[in-house]
Design an enzyme around this catalytic site. Structure first.
Site, PDB file in Angstrom:
ATOM      1  N   ARG A 172      15.550  16.399  31.256  1.00  0.00           N
ATOM      2  CA  ARG A 172      15.229  16.689  29.866  1.00  0.00           C
ATOM      3  C   ARG A 172      13.712  16.730  29.709  1.00  0.00           C
ATOM      4  O   ARG A 172      13.036  15.723  29.974  1.00  0.00           O
ATOM      5  CB  ARG A 172      15.816  15.628  28.930  1.00  0.00           C
ATOM      6  CG  ARG A 172      17.329  15.575  28.914  1.00  0.00           C
ATOM      7  CD  ARG A 172      17.906  16.807  28.221  1.00  0.00           C
ATOM      8  NE  ARG A 172      19.329  16.666  27.944  1.00  0.00           N
ATOM      9  CZ  ARG A 172      20.304  16.984  28.758  1.00  0.00           C
ATOM     10  NH1 ARG A 172      20.011  17.455  29.966  1.00  0.00           N
ATOM     11  NH2 ARG A 172      21.569  16.846  28.410  1.00  0.00           N
ATOM     12  N   ASP A 202      28.622  19.488  31.658  1.00  0.00           N
ATOM     13  CA  ASP A 202      29.321  18.213  31.832  1.00  0.00           C
ATOM     14  C   ASP A 202      30.803  18.442  32.088  1.00  0.00           C
ATOM     15  O   ASP A 202      31.416  17.785  32.941  1.00  0.00           O
ATOM     16  CB  ASP A 202      29.146  17.343  30.586  1.00  0.00           C
ATOM     17  CG  ASP A 202      27.697  17.115  30.212  1.00  0.00           C
ATOM     18  OD1 ASP A 202      26.857  17.011  31.120  1.00  0.00           O
ATOM     19  OD2 ASP A 202      27.407  17.037  29.001  1.00  0.00           O
ATOM     20  N   GLY A 249      25.336  28.585  34.290  1.00  0.00           N
ATOM     21  CA  GLY A 249      25.754  28.946  32.947  1.00  0.00           C
ATOM     22  C   GLY A 249      26.611  30.199  32.922  1.00  0.00           C
ATOM     23  O   GLY A 249      27.617  30.316  33.612  1.00  0.00           O
ATOM     24  N   ALA A 250      26.179  31.176  32.121  1.00  0.00           N
ATOM     25  CA  ALA A 250      26.936  32.417  31.971  1.00  0.00           C
ATOM     26  C   ALA A 250      27.022  33.205  33.272  1.00  0.00           C
ATOM     27  O   ALA A 250      27.910  34.059  33.432  1.00  0.00           O
ATOM     28  CB  ALA A 250      26.314  33.283  30.883  1.00  0.00           C
ATOM     29  N   ASN A 307      20.331  16.497  35.334  1.00  0.00           N
ATOM     30  CA  ASN A 307      20.306  16.448  33.869  1.00  0.00           C
ATOM     31  C   ASN A 307      18.899  16.187  33.345  1.00  0.00           C
ATOM     32  O   ASN A 307      18.681  15.292  32.513  1.00  0.00           O
ATOM     33  CB  ASN A 307      21.266  15.368  33.363  1.00  0.00           C
ATOM     34  CG  ASN A 307      22.289  15.922  32.399  1.00  0.00           C
ATOM     35  OD1 ASN A 307      22.001  16.852  31.650  1.00  0.00           O
ATOM     36  ND2 ASN A 307      23.487  15.361  32.420  1.00  0.00           N
ATOM     37  N   TYR A 325      17.359   9.842  17.939  1.00  0.00           N
ATOM     38  CA  TYR A 325      16.882   8.536  17.488  1.00  0.00           C
ATOM     39  C   TYR A 325      17.534   7.498  18.403  1.00  0.00           C
ATOM     40  O   TYR A 325      18.499   6.828  18.034  1.00  0.00           O
ATOM     41  CB  TYR A 325      17.240   8.322  16.014  1.00  0.00           C
ATOM     42  CG  TYR A 325      16.514   9.284  15.110  1.00  0.00           C
ATOM     43  CD1 TYR A 325      15.320   8.925  14.489  1.00  0.00           C
ATOM     44  CD2 TYR A 325      16.990  10.572  14.906  1.00  0.00           C
ATOM     45  CE1 TYR A 325      14.629   9.819  13.681  1.00  0.00           C
ATOM     46  CE2 TYR A 325      16.313  11.477  14.110  1.00  0.00           C
ATOM     47  CZ  TYR A 325      15.132  11.098  13.493  1.00  0.00           C
ATOM     48  OH  TYR A 325      14.442  11.992  12.697  1.00  0.00           O
ATOM     49  N   ARG A 326      16.978   7.444  19.622  1.00  0.00           N
ATOM     50  CA  ARG A 326      17.569   6.583  20.643  1.00  0.00           C
ATOM     51  C   ARG A 326      16.592   5.520  21.138  1.00  0.00           C
ATOM     52  O   ARG A 326      16.974   4.643  21.920  1.00  0.00           O
ATOM     53  CB  ARG A 326      18.065   7.428  21.813  1.00  0.00           C
ATOM     54  CG  ARG A 326      16.959   8.025  22.639  1.00  0.00           C
ATOM     55  CD  ARG A 326      17.345   9.135  23.583  1.00  0.00           C
ATOM     56  NE  ARG A 326      18.646   9.060  24.191  1.00  0.00           N
ATOM     57  CZ  ARG A 326      19.215  10.099  24.819  1.00  0.00           C
ATOM     58  NH1 ARG A 326      18.547  11.254  24.904  1.00  0.00           N
ATOM     59  NH2 ARG A 326      20.400   9.988  25.367  1.00  0.00           N
TER      60      ARG A 326
END
Length: 314
Positions: free
Chosen positions: A170, A256, A226-227, A168, A107-108
């Site tokens: 999205r 991050d 990642g992993a 980043n 809710y931005r």
């Protein structure tokens, strides 16, 4: 000697997540946290020995005060956070499904940080940073934030200040790969995830990612997987470094933490391999703990890890 200053531009919001792993539609109580990609990065950088300051906007409301208090509690400076009297601080909610999957509800829209603009970038530059950190996430929040990201990156480059860019990306936000491509020639440190490499560079093959990023003008490249660890700059091309083996509790914030630790280490003179090693250790602590910054190493442990990073990179 005074530690270098990293300034990050972005939005931090208040996060609510159900207590006890219940779904949002059934929970009777929730824990409250503060989270945001750039703030997470800055918290990790501060823990790794850099000075850090957050440039943002918050509402004149309890959530805005909570954001500033949380940042200060992490050692991140808040003098560059402006208070907007007419817009609220953004909030979001994390839903944990029975199968362990997580869904986040934001809710931005219309938040104070969605009104970031060029003037905020000028405020960040006036702080005299050694490095500025920008991301595609912030640029995707609207026309003003897009202008702010572009002005901060270009203004920093013109002043000889290092620029760190984390795409980043999205899926739920407007595309910004066109702007990111324009910023690559002035990017000192490009830290991107494997899933972001294809939309930005057209490939996720590590060797090709490094080659295309450098051909586009980017300086140092780090590919986060990642992993599967990461690829960092080596003397003869990208070198893979495995991630630290931990039990994953919550993967959010790992990238991050990696980026903040990596950038702080590089500014402190640690070689890319050592900086990447430090990033993997910070990321491992974050994924092994709930919350975006709860798993960062305590200051004495962080100092010991930084010392080991020097030796690892030697």
């Amino acid at each position: 000697m005074t530690a270098p200053l990293i300034v990050g531009l972005g939005e931090a919001m208040v996060l609510f997540q159900p207590s006890g792993g219940e779904p949002l539609n059934e929970c009777r109580s929730a824990s409250v946290h503060v989270a945001g990609a750039e703030l997470n990065l800055l918290a990790a950088a501060r823990r790794a020995g850099a000075r850090a300051a957050f440039c943002s906007r918050v509402g004149a409301d309890p959530f805005g005060r909570r954001v500033c208090a949380a940042a200060a509690g992490l050692g991140v400076g808040t003098d560059l956070v402006a208070v907007d009297e007419s817009r609220p601080t953004g909030v979001f909610f994390k839903d944990v499904r029975p199968d362990g999957a997580r869904r986040v509800h934001y809710y931005r829209a219309g938040s104070a940080a969605s009104a970031l603009d060029a003037a905020d970038a000028d405020r960040a530059l006036a702080a005299g940073p050694a490095l500025v950190a920008v991301s595609g996430l912030t640029a995707a929040l609207g026309p003003g934030p897009r202008r702010a990201v572009a002005r901060l990156a270009r203004g920093a480059h013109a002043r000889g200040i290092a620029v760190a860019l984390d795409p980043n990306l999205r899926p739920g936000l407007p595309p910004v790969t066109d702007l990111l491509a324009e910023l690559l020639p002035i990017t000192t440190y490009l830290l991107l995830g494997v899933d972001e490499a294809v939309p930005l560079l057209g490939t996720d093959d590590p060797a090709a990612v490094f080659e295309r990023a450098r051909a586009a003008g980017a300086g140092e490249v780090v590919l986060k997987a990642g992993a599967d660890g990461c690829w960092h700059a080596g003397p003869d091309g990208p070198r893979r470094l495995p991630s630290a083996a931990v039990e994953v509790v919550d993967p959010v914030g790992a990238g991050d933490a990696f980026a903040g630790a990596y950038l702080a280490a590089r500014l402190a003179g640690v070689a890319p391999r050592g900086a990447a090693w430090l990033g993997t250790r910070f990321a491992a602590g974050v994924v092994a703990s709930p919350g975006d910054t709860d798993g960062l190493p305590a200051p004495p442990a962080a100092a010991a890890l930084l010392a080991e990073a020097y030796r690892t990179g030697a």
